[in-house]
Scaffold this motif. Structure first.
Motif: not given
Length: 809
Positions: A270, A273-274, A276-278, A280-281, A284, A544, A546
């Motif tokens: 990772t 940037a990656d 931070k996206k994870i 954020a999801e 969300q 991953k 998640q």
């Protein structure tokens, strides 16, 4: 004759206590030489000393159920192993209710409430240890044992032995017993070792950083301690009492950061940037998350000038994957995630690279320093670093200079926001003391270093365990395991074997490190992981873990499991405090709590989660029922609320389509603290905690505990603690709230109490409370009756921290 001791016990630790005894600083009673053993016996502060020529044996009471024996050939004491707490508290005889009786020149009896010791020097120096129920252990000749570097012990009969060694990475079929003994070693890949064994009635801890237990029938022998003198302890009681005594001797765990009880995502492969996206999801999707653990990616691995220690925020020569975290070194990246409630941890290796890229005959700056100060791990050659394809070598963390130097260069990463650490690949197939203690010493480096510069709690995750590690903020995970149901099933037994070593902070790579789990395997594994000490996912490079990566059904099941854990954070954190005080964590093997239940004692597929919950995760695909053993008493299905009478096997229904249920049962005589789930620990102040009370004839106790979850201020009284108990008797169900202790003023103001029974009247401190209509907001002086999934329920609200007595009639 009964003789009162003339020495007061030293509180400066056993070494000071021993020095005081051997120098004869106080007047001791000297009895005549024994006729056959040519031994002299004299009373000391907590026991007796036996002298045979220049050799000395000290036998003393060390607690209400605990005996300490130290044999010094030639009267010489060697340094203790790291197994024992270097700063023990030595109780005095009066505080443990002990007495010492010397019947004649050759016989002495040491008595405490839970142990009696008989010393007989008429032929050698024999010691018999027994409890009030006459469970006994014998050592025939303490001096002969020290001379042979062997501790030969005889139990009163052959019985199951536990402890000594964990379970290896691959399943060889071994269960939790160690009835033939074991080599005491940390091992590799999630294994562990401890120089103690225990039965259902007693335990023995030897001060040793390696060695071997051999058992045949009632005979148990230990050898290879590495010390010239022999030092050991004997404790009596049921399993939890004995394990607690052993962990206390080796050093109790400090309180962990509260965020480590939430859900943690580890990942290899990772970048900033990656990640931070994870995050954020997660936010969300409203899936709780507290921590993210970074693999090699976070470091400037391969750069000279100490790249192995630094954030990967540069593009220097030799870097394996440069500048993956441009805002890492400045602290901006960690600060951004902290604002979203996510704490960062980073991987550490015990090795450093030897040469700069393209210059194999040169030395890196770090390697040159290690050369100059001889900081290398002993008797070990350099090795190929699989990540950079350059040569590397392991450091020796047993050396104080290694620990000081390593922390000094790691400190900037901590100051840039690293909240935890992940120690990896310090394990070895060697059974040497150095190998056994390498992870312990890495954790020691972090604990001592971080505490020297900050009041932030230290936490490290490590790949093996050895007794003594707990005192350094230590957690262990089960290594690089495979995906799949068989591997997942095996982790149950591995976790329980780790508990038998005192490793209360255990974790696993949920979903498996090697391979890719099916959606069902992932969902069921996530449900399993919600009921272990540390809830964490991880996978190999590029994998991953998640929840949304495994489809909507698995995501829903995993999310619900995580939220259930977050709802139980008050319960979990209170049990963490219990671990800090006793060494007994939230996960307990069945035989610990039900030692007299033969059926329960054989189980390694289910466990107790604190006093309230029995957990039996689904580890087989496609099943519609799970066979669970429920000990005697009434149990309540945590999912459906159904009541089930225990002392039998029960087929719990599970859903093969939604994968959304884990067989979990609540024991009658339990108190469960919960809150509304949050997205991370401490997202909002908790002003109201729910207490679900399941009363029974036995007295049930629960101690609610909280502190700031971050600092060590609890050591100076900065906490909130309140004892709560419940019992049914002829007057009804009686709930008692003790006065709270500690200086912390928490956000908590009230408990909402749900007593799972019918009521016709509720009294508070003798006053009858009014009933409240079900639709109204409930105040402090009313109660209401209702029903929920468990059946009848009586609900009322009381202020937290205040001494109260409530009776439900």
């Amino acid at each position: 004759m009964v003789l009162k001791p003339t020495l007061s016990a030293s509180r400066a630790g056993l070494t000071g206590h021993l020095r005081q005894i051997l120098t004869g600083a106080a007047a001791l009673l000297m009895l005549p030489v024994a006729p056959h053993a040519h031994a002299q016996m004299q009373q000391s502060a907590n026991g007796v000393q036996v002298h045979a020529g220049s050799d000395t044996a000290i036998i003393e009471l060390a607690g209400r159920n605990l005996v300490h024996v130290h044999v010094l050939p030639g009267g010489q004491e060697s340094p203790r192993a790291l197994v024992l707490d270097p700063n023990p508290t030595v109780p005095d005889l009066k505080s443990i209710g002990g007495s010492i009786q010397l019947a004649d020149a050759t016989h002495a009896v040491l008595d405490a409430p839970a142990v009696r010791v008989r010393v007989d020097t008429s032929h050698g120096a024999a010691i018999d240890f027994c409890d009030p129920e006459n469970h006994c252990l014998r050592l025939d000749d303490v001096f002969s044992a020290a001379t042979r570097d062997e501790l030969p012990l005889e139990l009163d009969h052959a019985q199951s032995l536990y402890g000594m060694r964990g379970l290896e990475l691959l399943d060889s079929g071994r269960d939790l017993t160690r009835n033939q003994g074991a080599i005491v070693a940390a091992g590799v890949q999630g294994d562990g070792g401890a120089p103690f064994f225990f039965t259902n009635h007693l335990g023995v801890l030897v001060d040793a950083s390696s060695g071997t237990f051999k058992a045949t029938g009632p005979s148990v022998r230990f050898s290879g301690s590495g010390r010239k003198d022999l030092e050991f302890y004997v404790a009596f009681g049921p399993p939890m009492t004995v394990v607690s005594a052993m962990v206390k001797l080796s050093g109790l765990p400090p309180m962990p950061p509260k965020w480590t009880l939430g859900f943690i995502n580890s990942q290899w492969g990772t970048d900033e940037a990656d990640l931070k996206k994870i995050v954020a999801e997660y936010r969300q999707k409203q899936i709780p998350l507290d921590g993210f653990i970074l693999d090699f990616d976070w470091k400037a691995w391969g750069e000279d000038n100490y790249g192995e220690w630094r954030w990967n925020s540069t593009t220097g020569a030799g870097a394996a994957g440069p500048d993956k975290f441009p805002d890492g070194a400045s602290g901006a990246f960690a600060l951004d995630l902290a604002k979203q409630g996510v704490k960062l941890s980073g991987i550490l290796k015990p090795r450093i690279l030897l040469s700069p890229e393209g210059a194999p005959t040169a030395r890196t700056e770090a390697a040159a320093y290690a050369d100059a100060h001889n900081l290398w791990f002993p008797d070990e050659a350099q090795q190929d670093d699989y990540f950079t394809k350059r040569m590397a070598r392991n450091l020796n963390f047993d050396l104080a200079e290694t620990r000081r130097w390593f922390w000094e260069h790691l400190k900037p990463a901590f100051q840039a926001g690293m909240a935890g650490w992940w120690n990896d690949e310090a394990d070895s197939s060697s059974v040497s003391s150095a190998s056994n203690l390498q992870f312990l010493n890495m954790a020691r480096m972090l604990y001592d270093g971080q505490r020297s510069v900050a009041d932030q709690r230290v936490w490290s995750l490590n790949r093996t365990y050895f007794l003594g590690s707990n005192r350094y903020g230590y957690a262990v995970w089960s290594g690089d395991i495979d995906s799949g149901f068989p591997s997942m099933a095996y982790q149950r037994r591995r976790m329980l074997a780790a508990m038998d070593l005192g490793a209360s902070h255990w974790s696993m790579d949920t979903g498996g490190f090697h391979g890719h789990p099916t959606p069902e395997n992932y969902a069921r594994w996530m449900e399993f992981a919600a009921w272990v000490p540390i809830d964490r996912v991880h996978g190999d490079f590029g994998e991953k873990r998640q929840p949304w990566m495994y489809g909507p059904v698995a995501e829903a099941a995993a999310t619900q499991a995580i939220k259930t854990r977050y709802a139980l954070l008050p319960y979990l954190y209170s049990y963490e405090h219990g671990d800090h005080l006793t060494g007994i964590g939230v996960v307990r093997p069945m035989f610990w709590m039900f030692p007299d239940d033969e059926e329960a004692s054989r189980l390694d597929s289910q466990w107790m989660f604190g006093d309230a919950f029995l957990v039996s995760p689904v580890v087989t695909p496609g099943v519609t029922k799970q066979r669970v053993y429920l000990p005697a008493g009434m149990w309540h299905d945590f999912s459906s609320g159904q009541q089930i009478e225990g002392n039998r096997w029960y087929d719990a229904p599970v859903n093969a389509q939604t994968w959304g249920d884990t067989p979990v049962f609540v024991r009658d005589g339990s108190i469960i603290a919960s809150q509304e789930p949050q997205q991370y620990a401490g997202e909002r102040p908790v002003d109201e905690v729910t207490l679900d009370v399941f009363p029974a004839a036995r007295n049930a106790e629960f101690t609610y505990y909280d502190d700031d979850g971050v600092s060590y201020r609890y050591e100076a009284g900065g906490y909130f603690e309140q004892g709560i108990s419940v019992q049914q008797n002829k007057f009804g169900t009686q709930l008692h709230f003790a006065t709270a202790s500690g200086t912390l003023k928490p956000a908590l103001t009230h408990y909402v109490v749900r007593v799972h029974q019918h009521a016709r009247k509720v009294t508070l401190d003798g006053r009858t409370l009014a009933t409240a209509p079900a639709a109204t907001t409930q105040g402090d002086n009313t109660w209401r009756a209702g029903t929920d999934k468990y059946g009848d329920v009586t609900v009322f609200r009381v202020p937290a921290g205040t001494k109260l007595d409530v009776t439900i009639h």
